[in-house]
Design a protein around this motif. Structure first.
Motif, PDB file in Angstrom:
ATOM      1  N   ASP A   1       0.825  -1.199   0.000  1.00  0.00           N
ATOM      2  CA  ASP A   1       0.000   0.000   0.000  1.00  0.00           C
ATOM      3  C   ASP A   1       0.862   1.254   0.000  1.00  0.00           C
ATOM      4  O   ASP A   1       0.543   2.245  -0.664  1.00  0.00           O
TER       5      ASP A   1
ATOM      6  N   GLN B   1       0.707   4.132  -2.741  1.00  0.00           N
ATOM      7  CA  GLN B   1       0.526   5.539  -2.396  1.00  0.00           C
ATOM      8  C   GLN B   1       1.624   6.395  -3.025  1.00  0.00           C
ATOM      9  O   GLN B   1       1.372   7.513  -3.491  1.00  0.00           O
TER      10      GLN B   1
ATOM     11  N   SER C   1      -7.132   6.483 -10.230  1.00  0.00           N
ATOM     12  CA  SER C   1      -8.396   5.857  -9.816  1.00  0.00           C
ATOM     13  C   SER C   1      -8.197   4.365  -9.557  1.00  0.00           C
ATOM     14  O   SER C   1      -8.661   3.834  -8.548  1.00  0.00           O
TER      15      SER C   1
ATOM     16  N   GLU D   1      -6.047   4.016  -6.450  1.00  0.00           N
ATOM     17  CA  GLU D   1      -6.816   4.301  -5.239  1.00  0.00           C
ATOM     18  C   GLU D   1      -7.783   3.164  -4.939  1.00  0.00           C
ATOM     19  O   GLU D   1      -7.997   2.801  -3.779  1.00  0.00           O
ATOM     20  N   LYS D   2      -8.351   2.609  -6.017  1.00  0.00           N
ATOM     21  CA  LYS D   2      -9.234   1.460  -5.820  1.00  0.00           C
ATOM     22  C   LYS D   2      -8.463   0.300  -5.218  1.00  0.00           C
ATOM     23  O   LYS D   2      -8.917  -0.334  -4.268  1.00  0.00           O
TER      24      LYS D   2
ATOM     25  N   SER E   1      -5.676   0.515  -3.572  1.00  0.00           N
ATOM     26  CA  SER E   1      -5.274   0.908  -2.220  1.00  0.00           C
ATOM     27  C   SER E   1      -6.396   0.673  -1.235  1.00  0.00           C
ATOM     28  O   SER E   1      -6.182   0.189  -0.129  1.00  0.00           O
ATOM     29  N   SER E   2      -7.635   1.043  -1.670  1.00  0.00           N
ATOM     30  CA  SER E   2      -8.782   0.837  -0.797  1.00  0.00           C
ATOM     31  C   SER E   2      -8.988  -0.646  -0.521  1.00  0.00           C
ATOM     32  O   SER E   2      -9.255  -1.050   0.611  1.00  0.00           O
ATOM     33  N   GLU E   3      -8.840  -1.461  -1.585  1.00  0.00           N
ATOM     34  CA  GLU E   3      -9.003  -2.910  -1.411  1.00  0.00           C
ATOM     35  C   GLU E   3      -7.924  -3.472  -0.496  1.00  0.00           C
ATOM     36  O   GLU E   3      -8.199  -4.284   0.382  1.00  0.00           O
TER      37      GLU E   3
ATOM     38  N   GLU F   1      -6.171  -1.758   1.750  1.00  0.00           N
ATOM     39  CA  GLU F   1      -6.376  -1.257   3.113  1.00  0.00           C
ATOM     40  C   GLU F   1      -7.488  -2.034   3.801  1.00  0.00           C
ATOM     41  O   GLU F   1      -7.371  -2.425   4.965  1.00  0.00           O
ATOM     42  N   GLN F   2      -8.587  -2.253   3.069  1.00  0.00           N
ATOM     43  CA  GLN F   2      -9.701  -2.998   3.640  1.00  0.00           C
ATOM     44  C   GLN F   2      -9.271  -4.416   4.006  1.00  0.00           C
ATOM     45  O   GLN F   2      -9.607  -4.921   5.070  1.00  0.00           O
TER      46      GLN F   2
END
Length: 546
Positions: free
Chosen positions: A204, A208, A284, A287-288, A290-292, A294-295
């Motif tokens: 991640d 970033q 995008s 970030e998607k 990264s969100s996955e 992070e989750q």
């Protein structure tokens, strides 16, 4: 009865087999209570008959009779619980597509709050209550709600997947470790989970960083467009001023110049918009991801993390934006247009070239020759500003950077971005080559000073041949040999321009160059030709034109 029920806890109205409120409760000889259907089915499967709670064995299957007192109490409690559930369900969220529904709810399925890895079921807030209050159920492992809990069972041994085989990189059960994976490196799921979670954290951070680089690239592209617009406005204004004074004879040339500049700017803006769209799309996607990541990294679900790790451990494919640039150069645009009407524009061209040369001279750099690259037959001055050829070959170490077959030398300075300018005095010489060369040129063979070999130069040979080595047969439009030549390079634009400093003339530009590595100023004084070409090439200090 109502007062009595207030003294009882919810645990006392739940069957320990189905974990729901008693339905037709019966009391067996040991004193424990169960739903009639639950204990009947339990004894139909398990022989001999024994109590599921205290394990007391009954040699003769007990006769079951409904305990009316508990039945009434359970009915009252069920009614109270239904009212409470009805009130609670209005506050709880109904399960939506993509969300995990409660496995116990009948009719409208509420959104599950937790999943139990022991019961292999998911529960809403109401039906999760026993797991939070009953001592036996409190020991069950609860996780964030997930679907397909049966996937957490070993398909071969029907045991919970609670270990990880590092040898085969797969989740296994306890039986797997003593059978199929007996000699393998097996660790608890949590241990491998922590390791993979740490790797996801690093991934991640890398994503970033990639996002930040692309945002910075967008900023630079936008800035380049702004600077390009200023250059375009300046150049367009200069063109209007020149062509307006030439009336109808040059109106067509004026229009062509302005259209060329505007078209180039339009293409620049269009290209920049395309790059920005691509970069924003990559951001995008990143970030998607990264969100996955992070989750996933915050998940307490060991198995889910390990199963999802291979697909999320790598960043989505992205473009290498290192060499992408959108800022064009407009140097020489007006000059090249005016050359078509040279007789009419001579005075205007003189003025324009003076302004152009004065502008590029602002990028003047201090260039000195590197003796470690000089051919053994070259003599360099002590200050590194002059080079000439002699017939005597010096005994020098043949280091990797030295030219061995052609009388050439590079500067000490290198450039991998931006703009730079330097001047060379060629007065008294009959033969010479200079310009810029990329770092990786082969210095041990006879050179071919052409772009696909890594050279962007001009070449003068006597009075019979003088050309630019930007392509085959590019003869220079010179009537007489210059005495001092200025070299201007715009790395990002891929432009190399050569000026006659004394006559203030731009006599050639090599455009569309693709620079991908360091550039070094390059010099060859050529053979001294029995003294006819013995004068040195001299790197001159840059004096700003008046």
């Amino acid at each position: 009865m109502s007062a009595a029920s207030c003294l009882l806890t919810e645990d006392q109205f739940l069957c320990s087999i189905c974990l729901d409120v008693f339905n037709n409760p019966v009391t067996i000889p040991c004193g424990h209570n169960f739903c009639r259907t639950c204990i009947t089915e339990h004894w139909d499967i398990n022989v001999p008959c024994q109590c599921p709670n205290c394990k007391e064995v009954f040699n003769i299957r007990p006769e079951l009779r409904v305990n009316t007192f508990i039945s009434e109490m359970a009915a009252q409690f069920r009614q109270s619980a239904q009212q409470k559930a009805s009130s609670s369900s209005s506050e709880q969220q109904v399960s939506k597509p993509g969300e995990v529904p409660c496995d116990v709810c009948t009719g409208t399925k509420l959104k599950a709050l937790k999943s139990c890895l022991v019961c292999l079921a998911s529960y809403c807030e109401t039906h999760l209550e026993p797991h939070l209050t009953m001592s036996g159920l409190k020991r069950h492992q609860l996780i964030d709600p997930v679907e397909n809990l049966e996937d957490r069972m070993c398909t071969k041994h029907d045991k919970l997947l609670e270990l990880f085989c590092k040898t085969d990189q797969m989740c296994v059960c306890m039986l797997c470790t003593v059978l199929d994976h007996k000699t393998h490196d097996v660790v608890p799921l949590k241990e491998e989970y922590e390791g993979k979670k740490a790797e996801l954290g690093k991934r991640d951070a890398e994503i970033q960083q990639m996002i930040q680089k692309r945002r910075l690239k967008i900023h630079r592209i936008k800035r380049s467009v702004e600077l390009s617009k200023k250059d375009a406005d300046r150049e367009a204004a200069e063109g209007v001023h020149v062509f307006t004074a030439l009336k109808k004879s040059v109106e067509r040339s004026q229009a062509e110049l302005i259209n060329t500049i505007k078209e180039k700017q339009r293409k620049t803006e269009k290209q920049a918009e395309g790059f920005i769209r691509e970069l924003q799309q990559e951001i995008s996607e990143l970030e998607k991801r990264s969100s996955e990541v992070e989750q996933l990294s915050q998940s307490e679900d060991h198995l889910h993390l390990l199963q999802s790790f291979p697909s999320l451990n790598t960043a989505p494919p992205t473009k290498d934006w290192t060499g992408v640039s959108v800022r064009p150069s407009y140097e020489g645009s007006v000059a090249r247009a005016l050359s078509l009407v040279e007789d009419i524009l001579s005075k205007q061209m003189k003025r324009l070239f003076e302004a152009e040369l004065k502008r590029v001279q602002q990028y003047a750099v201090d260039v000195t020759l590197n003796p470690d690259t000089a051919h053994p037959e070259l003599i360099l001055s002590d200050d590194g500003k002059q080079v000439k050829h002699v017939d005597l070959k010096k005994n020098l170490p043949d280091n990797p950077g030295r030219f061995s077959s052609t009388t050439c030398v590079l500067a000490k300075q290198s450039f991998s971005s931006g703009r730079f300018y330097y001047e060379v005095q060629v007065k008294g010489k009959t033969d010479w080559i200079f310009g810029v060369a990329r770092e990786s040129i082969n210095r041990k063979v006879k050179i071919q000073p052409i772009p696909h070999k890594g050279f962007w130069t001009i070449w003068w040979r006597d009075a019979s041949e003088h050309k630019a080595n930007g392509g085959p047969g590019n003869r220079l439009p010179l009537r007489s040999m210059p005495e001092k030549v200025g070299v201007f390079v715009d790395y990002e634009e891929g432009l190399v321009s050569f000026f006659d400093v004394d006559t203030v003339t731009l006599f050639y530009s090599i455009t569309g160059c693709c620079f991908t590595e360091k550039l070094y100023p390059f010099f060859s004084p050529s053979s001294n030709q029995d003294g006819k070409n013995s004068a040195p090439l001299i790197i001159s200090p840059v004096n700003q034109t008046d």
